[in-house]
Design a protein around this motif. Structure first.
Motif, PDB file in Angstrom:
ATOM      1  N   ASP A 506       4.858  -0.208  27.056  1.00 39.90           N
ATOM      2  CA  ASP A 506       4.618   0.424  28.358  1.00 39.90           C
ATOM      3  C   ASP A 506       5.537   1.651  28.472  1.00 39.90           C
ATOM      4  OD1 ASP A 506       3.398  -0.344  31.298  1.00 39.90           O
ATOM      5  OD2 ASP A 506       5.374   0.653  31.470  1.00 39.90           O
ATOM      6  N   VAL A 507       4.966   2.783  28.915  1.00 38.24           N
ATOM      7  CA  VAL A 507       5.748   4.021  29.061  1.00 38.24           C
ATOM      8  C   VAL A 507       6.666   3.848  30.275  1.00 38.24           C
ATOM      9  CG1 VAL A 507       5.644   6.552  29.331  1.00 38.24           C
ATOM     10  CG2 VAL A 507       3.799   5.330  28.117  1.00 38.24           C
ATOM     11  N   ASP A 508       7.934   4.182  30.062  1.00 38.55           N
ATOM     12  CA  ASP A 508       8.905   3.964  31.154  1.00 38.55           C
ATOM     13  C   ASP A 508       8.775   5.062  32.233  1.00 38.55           C
ATOM     14  OD1 ASP A 508      10.004   1.728  29.833  1.00 38.55           O
ATOM     15  OD2 ASP A 508      11.282   3.041  28.601  1.00 38.55           O
ATOM     16  N   SER A 509       8.915   4.649  33.464  1.00 39.91           N
ATOM     17  CA  SER A 509       8.907   5.540  34.639  1.00 39.91           C
ATOM     18  C   SER A 509       7.772   6.564  34.590  1.00 39.91           C
ATOM     19  CB  SER A 509      10.253   6.289  34.756  1.00 39.91           C
ATOM     20  OG  SER A 509      11.332   5.385  34.730  1.00 39.91           O
ATOM     21  N   PHE A 510       6.639   6.109  34.220  1.00 41.46           N
ATOM     22  CA  PHE A 510       5.520   7.055  34.051  1.00 41.46           C
ATOM     23  C   PHE A 510       4.948   7.522  35.390  1.00 41.46           C
ATOM     24  CE2 PHE A 510       1.227   8.325  32.499  1.00 41.46           C
ATOM     25  CZ  PHE A 510       1.660   9.333  31.653  1.00 41.46           C
ATOM     26  N   LYS A 511       5.092   6.691  36.382  1.00 38.35           N
ATOM     27  CA  LYS A 511       4.624   7.099  37.706  1.00 38.35           C
ATOM     28  C   LYS A 511       5.370   8.360  38.151  1.00 38.35           C
ATOM     29  CE  LYS A 511       3.803   5.362  42.393  1.00 38.35           C
ATOM     30  NZ  LYS A 511       4.160   6.611  42.971  1.00 38.35           N
ATOM     31  N   ASN A 514       4.077  11.392  36.319  1.00 40.32           N
ATOM     32  CA  ASN A 514       2.827  11.899  36.921  1.00 40.32           C
ATOM     33  C   ASN A 514       3.108  12.636  38.222  1.00 40.32           C
ATOM     34  OD1 ASN A 514       0.754  11.256  35.166  1.00 40.32           O
ATOM     35  ND2 ASN A 514       0.573   9.152  35.952  1.00 40.32           N
ATOM     36  N   HIS A 519      -0.851  14.767  36.875  1.00 38.20           N
ATOM     37  CA  HIS A 519      -1.623  13.757  36.148  1.00 38.20           C
ATOM     38  C   HIS A 519      -2.155  14.255  34.807  1.00 38.20           C
ATOM     39  CE1 HIS A 519      -4.402  10.382  35.677  1.00 38.20           C
ATOM     40  NE2 HIS A 519      -3.616   9.762  36.583  1.00 38.20           N
ATOM     41  N   ASP A 523      -1.651  12.704  31.120  1.00 38.63           N
ATOM     42  CA  ASP A 523      -2.679  12.372  30.112  1.00 38.63           C
ATOM     43  C   ASP A 523      -2.266  12.860  28.733  1.00 38.63           C
ATOM     44  OD1 ASP A 523      -4.221  11.200  32.017  1.00 38.63           O
ATOM     45  OD2 ASP A 523      -5.702  12.836  32.181  1.00 38.63           O
ATOM     46  N   LEU A 526       0.272  10.605  27.257  1.00 37.39           N
ATOM     47  CA  LEU A 526      -0.322   9.339  26.768  1.00 37.39           C
ATOM     48  C   LEU A 526      -0.999   9.558  25.416  1.00 37.39           C
ATOM     49  CD1 LEU A 526      -1.906   7.830  30.041  1.00 37.39           C
ATOM     50  CD2 LEU A 526       0.138   7.059  28.837  1.00 37.39           C
ATOM     51  N   ARG A 546      -5.234   1.265  23.254  1.00 40.84           N
ATOM     52  CA  ARG A 546      -4.767   1.524  24.624  1.00 40.84           C
ATOM     53  C   ARG A 546      -5.221   0.340  25.456  1.00 40.84           C
ATOM     54  NH1 ARG A 546      -6.674   6.219  28.825  1.00 40.84           N
ATOM     55  NH2 ARG A 546      -4.997   5.906  30.391  1.00 40.84           N
ATOM     56  N   GLY A 549      -4.189   2.053  31.386  1.00 43.10           N
ATOM     57  CA  GLY A 549      -3.209   2.936  32.011  1.00 43.10           C
ATOM     58  C   GLY A 549      -2.239   3.500  31.002  1.00 43.10           C
ATOM     59  N   GLU A 550      -0.941   3.207  31.260  1.00 44.31           N
ATOM     60  CA  GLU A 550       0.103   3.702  30.348  1.00 44.31           C
ATOM     61  C   GLU A 550       0.576   2.595  29.427  1.00 44.31           C
ATOM     62  OE1 GLU A 550       0.631   2.326  33.033  1.00 44.31           O
ATOM     63  OE2 GLU A 550       2.684   1.649  33.270  1.00 44.31           O
ATOM     64  N   LYS A 623      11.917  -4.446  30.232  1.00 41.44           N
ATOM     65  CA  LYS A 623      12.006  -3.561  31.404  1.00 41.44           C
ATOM     66  C   LYS A 623      13.215  -3.950  32.237  1.00 41.44           C
ATOM     67  CE  LYS A 623       8.025  -1.100  31.254  1.00 41.44           C
ATOM     68  NZ  LYS A 623       7.959   0.352  31.343  1.00 41.44           N
ATOM     69  N   ARG A 627      14.932  -0.895  29.981  1.00 44.00           N
ATOM     70  CA  ARG A 627      13.850  -0.067  29.398  1.00 44.00           C
ATOM     71  C   ARG A 627      14.306   0.609  28.092  1.00 44.00           C
ATOM     72  NH1 ARG A 627      13.367   0.096  34.897  1.00 44.00           N
ATOM     73  NH2 ARG A 627      11.344  -0.519  35.698  1.00 44.00           N
TER      74      ARG A 627
HETATM   75  N1  GTP Z   1      -1.694  10.615  33.718  1.00 45.76           N
HETATM   76  C1  GTP Z   1      -2.080   9.425  33.631  1.00 45.76           C
HETATM   77  N2  GTP Z   1      -1.411   8.493  34.322  1.00 45.76           N
HETATM   78  C2  GTP Z   1      -1.767   7.234  34.264  1.00 45.76           C
HETATM   79  C3  GTP Z   1      -2.856   6.863  33.525  1.00 45.76           C
HETATM   80  N3  GTP Z   1      -3.003   5.503  33.623  1.00 45.76           N
HETATM   81  C4  GTP Z   1      -1.997   5.072  34.429  1.00 45.76           C
HETATM   82  N4  GTP Z   1      -1.240   6.113  34.843  1.00 45.76           N
HETATM   83  C5  GTP Z   1      -0.140   6.069  35.689  1.00 45.76           C
HETATM   84  O1  GTP Z   1       0.943   5.357  35.123  1.00 45.76           O
HETATM   85  C6  GTP Z   1       1.775   4.925  36.154  1.00 45.76           C
HETATM   86  C7  GTP Z   1       2.345   3.659  35.954  1.00 45.76           C
HETATM   87  O2  GTP Z   1       3.358   3.439  36.869  1.00 45.76           O
HETATM   88  P1  GTP Z   1       4.001   2.063  37.035  1.00 45.76           P
HETATM   89  O3  GTP Z   1       3.154   0.970  36.690  1.00 45.76           O
HETATM   90  O4  GTP Z   1       4.537   1.984  38.427  1.00 45.76           O
HETATM   91  O5  GTP Z   1       5.242   2.056  36.151  1.00 45.76           O
HETATM   92  P2  GTP Z   1       6.252   3.140  35.744  1.00 45.76           P
HETATM   93  O6  GTP Z   1       6.261   4.168  36.778  1.00 45.76           O
HETATM   94  O7  GTP Z   1       5.890   3.579  34.389  1.00 45.76           O
HETATM   95  O8  GTP Z   1       7.573   2.315  35.785  1.00 45.76           O
HETATM   96  P3  GTP Z   1       7.927   1.356  34.700  1.00 45.76           P
HETATM   97  O9  GTP Z   1       6.805   0.979  33.897  1.00 45.76           O
HETATM   98  O10 GTP Z   1       8.572   0.217  35.480  1.00 45.76           O
HETATM   99  O11 GTP Z   1       9.011   1.973  33.896  1.00 45.76           O
HETATM  100  C8  GTP Z   1       0.944   5.072  37.421  1.00 45.76           C
HETATM  101  O12 GTP Z   1       1.427   6.094  38.248  1.00 45.76           O
HETATM  102  C9  GTP Z   1      -0.431   5.412  36.943  1.00 45.76           C
HETATM  103  O13 GTP Z   1      -1.097   6.261  37.827  1.00 45.76           O
HETATM  104  C10 GTP Z   1      -3.621   7.834  32.803  1.00 45.76           C
HETATM  105  O14 GTP Z   1      -4.582   7.619  32.120  1.00 45.76           O
HETATM  106  N5  GTP Z   1      -3.152   9.111  32.910  1.00 45.76           N
END
Ligand code: GTP
Length: 652
Positions: A506-511, A514, A519, A523, A526, A546, A549-550, A623, A627
């Protein structure tokens, strides 16, 4: 007579009857007696006196004279008859015709003339046998009082006789006056027969037909053995006998009707069913008249041939002819119908008989095999077989003729002068309803076009499968592919008892990424991570997907925990080395990855969902522990969870 009257009257008068009796008897017997005139005359005087007294009584006298007259008349008649009989006897005595008189009631011979004695009694006293036979024949006549020229044969005497009879009154009783003559003189008049008799007999003896020659009286002169055999007799046993000794009355009547015209000189021919030796056979009979030197019909030759077999053969021939015609008509109707059907069939169709020769084919078939219709019909099918398949095809088609099980297969065939094409070949046994013979129906269906479409479809499906298995954004396997592959590997490992490992990333702090970089930039990140992850796996069975999501997952078939950890570290390092700036990350200045590692020995009672769950729990721990690290799943009840970030492993 007068004396008798006097006795009666005396008795009536009650006169001295005892004296009268005594005197009368003595007088009649004429014995010695002492004649006394007085005692003799006294009764006479008494009688006279009685008569005189009676004469005074008129009624009695009338009765008396009437009785006297009647008695006198009777005497006269008897006298006349006696004289007539005497005359008859005299006539019959001097007659040369054997004659006898038989009592009508009991066959007693009342009279025979000397001619009878001369004819029948010279050797033995056989006239009584002749008389008995005559009586037997006459006793059957009920109403007739005469019979003329009746002929009969006395087997015992070996004589054939002809007689005429008339009923007469003979000495107060009814009697048959019979005149009898030998028949032998009749047949002796047939001079040709006498001359050629032996030749004819020998001819007859070697002939199987029913042949006999008879006189017009029905006397059998000669016959073939078969004619005699039908009555259970030999030729000798029937010769000299009469037809009526062997045939029934009704049969004789029938024969008589057929011979009516033969007597006038016509040859008569007819057919009739007849019982011979207990078999009902069809006899074809021809009757020829036979003539004497004066051209007078004196005998009849009858020739009968058994036509039963000929008739049966004729009937069979007729029925076979009609059957043949019926089959021909049926065949032509059948063939024209069949030809119309197979010619209208777009698929190439051909028929061959049980000997492997073509008996029918449509235009399409002729085109496919490249042979003209006229040349194909009658051709041995083997001529079209390629050498390498000859024995296989022969065996296949012979088996089909035996067991009748249809055959269907596909073959890529290359006929001379044709492009190679795909065909579905169907072979079926058929039975010709007209002659019951088995043959083979062959139908070729051109599959070339279908095969082309099928091939294109396969490619399209492959493409679709490929497309549907790939994640569009990252160009690695999608979730669907991941699920399918994990399930497959799980069951394979379960069977082969091998370890399987799973990395859950899982990608860390991906939210935050974005949110801060947008966004679309997310992508790109990812896609880059997916590519870099994919570059880290080298085994063909490993799969980077995949998960959603992330989140990414890596299936590591036949990989133990140590190997899985090694790969997890490589992936973390590879992502770090991308150095994708992430100024808002809580972990580092660049994009990082957390990984949960789970390894299992798949068992029947466990499932791939458990492996996923373990990997997810390990990721959760990674996590939780800060992380940018991996965590290996441990069963908490047995062993505390291990959280590691051991880059030293990478050095190995
Ligand atoms: N750009 C992009 N964002 C994605 C995609 N799929 C999921 N996301 C985003 O990935 C994020 C995942 O966030 P979270 O699940 O809260 O986790 P996180 O922010 O990575 O925090 P941790 O995983 O706890 O480190 C969300 O904001 C999704 O919108 C995608 O295909 N493209």
């Amino acid at each position: 007579m007068a004396l008798a009257l006097i006795f009666i009257i005396t008795a009536l008068q009650g006169s001295n009857f005892g004296v009268l009796w005594s005197v009368g008897v003595r007088w009649i017997l004429g014995g010695n007696m002492d004649f006394n005139y007085q005692s003799f005359m006294q009764p006479i005087l008494n009688w006279w006196q009685a008569i005189t007294e009676l004469s005074t009584n008129t009624p009695i006298m009338i009765t008396f004279w009437l009785v006297v007259a009647a008695l006198l008349m009777s005497m006269l008649v008897i006298l006349t008859l006696s004289r007539q009989i005497a005359t008859y006897k005299a006539l019959l005595t001097f007659s040369v015709t054997p004659t006898l008189v038989l009592d009508v009631k009991n066959a007693t011979i009342r009279y025979v003339n000397p001619a009878i004695t001369a004819a029948f009694d010279q050797d033995n006293n056989t006239s009584h046998i002749v008389a008995q036979c005559c009586f037997e024949r006459l006793s059957h006549l009920t109403d007739q009082t005469s019979v003329t020229n009746d002929v009969f044969h006395i087997k015992k005497l070996k004589k054939t006789l002809r007689y005429s009879a008339v009923q007469i009154n003979y000495q107060g009783r009814r009697a048959w006056l019979c005149q009898i003559e030998h028949m032998d003189t009749n047949s002796a008049t047939i001079s040709p027969w006498n001359m050629d008799g032996q030749i004819i007999n020998s001819l007859f003896s070697s002939n199987s037909a029913l042949i006999h020659i008879k006189t017009l009286d029905g006397l059998i002169l000669s016959c073939s053995p078969s004619w005699a055999t039908q009555f259970g007799q030999s030729v000798e046993q029937v010769s000299g006998y009469f037809e009526h000794d062997f045939y029934s009355v009704s049969k004789l009547e029938q024969i008589k009707s057929y011979e009516k015209y033969v007597l006038t000189g016509e040859v008569q021919e007819y057919e009739e069913w007849s019982m011979v030796d207990d078999n009902n056979i069809l006899l074809q009979t021809i009757k020829y008249p036979l003539y004497d030197e004066h051209q007078k019909v004196v005998a009849i030759l009858t020739v009968s041939n058994d036509q039963t077999e000929v008739m049966e053969l004729n009937e069979r021939l007729l029925s076979e002819n009609s059957e043949h015609l019926r089959i021909e008509a049926e065949l032509s109707r059948h063939n024209s119908l069949l030809n119309s059907v197979i010619n209208a069939t777009p698929d190439p169709v051909a028929f061959m008989n049980g000997n492997g020769k073509y008996v029918g084919a449509n235009h399409g078939y002729c085109e496919v095999v490249g042979v003209k219709h006229a040349d194909l019909i009658g051709m041995d099918r083997q001529q079209l077989f390629s050498h390498d398949k000859k024995s296989w095809l022969l065996e296949q088609e012979n088996q089909l003729l035996v067991d009748g099980k249809s055959i269907r297969y596909e073959e890529f065939l290359h006929f001379v002068g044709q492009d190679p094409r795909w065909y579905e070949i169907c072979k079926q046994r058929y039975v010709n309803s007209t002659n019951g013979e088995s043959g083979i129906l062959i139908i070729y269906r051109d599959l070339t076009e279908r095969k082309r479409i099928e091939h294109e479809l396969e490619q399209a499906i492959e493409k679709f499968d490929e497309l549907s298995s790939i994640d569009e954004l990252t160009k690695i396997a999608n979730r669907r592919t991941f699920d399918r592959k994990l399930q497959h590997h799980w069951s394979t490992h379960c069977r082969e008892v091998k370890e399987i490992s799973l990395l859950f990333c899982d990608v860390d702090s991906f939210k935050l990424y974005n949110d801060n970089y947008g966004h679309p930039m997310g992508d790109v990140v990812l896609a880059n991570i997916a590519q870099v992850m994919n570059e880290q796996v080298h085994r063909g069975a490993d799969l980077v997907a995949r998960y959603g999501g992330e989140e990414f997952a890596v299936i590591l078939p036949n990989t133990d925990e140590e190997g899985a950890v090694r790969l997890a570290l490589k992936i973390i390092a590879a992502v770090e080395s991308l150095a994708i700036a992430h100024a808002h990350s809580n972990v580092a200045k660049h994009v990082t990855l957390s990984i949960g590692v789970a390894t299992m020995w798949p068992e029947d009672e466990s499932s791939e969902a458990q492996l996923l769950e373990h990997a997810d729990k390990a990721l959760y721990l990674a996590k939780e522990h800060g992380r940018n690290q991996y965590c290996v799943y441990r069963d908490q009840e047995r062993e505390p969870a291990m959280v590691e970030l051991n880059f030293d492993l990478l050095k190995h």
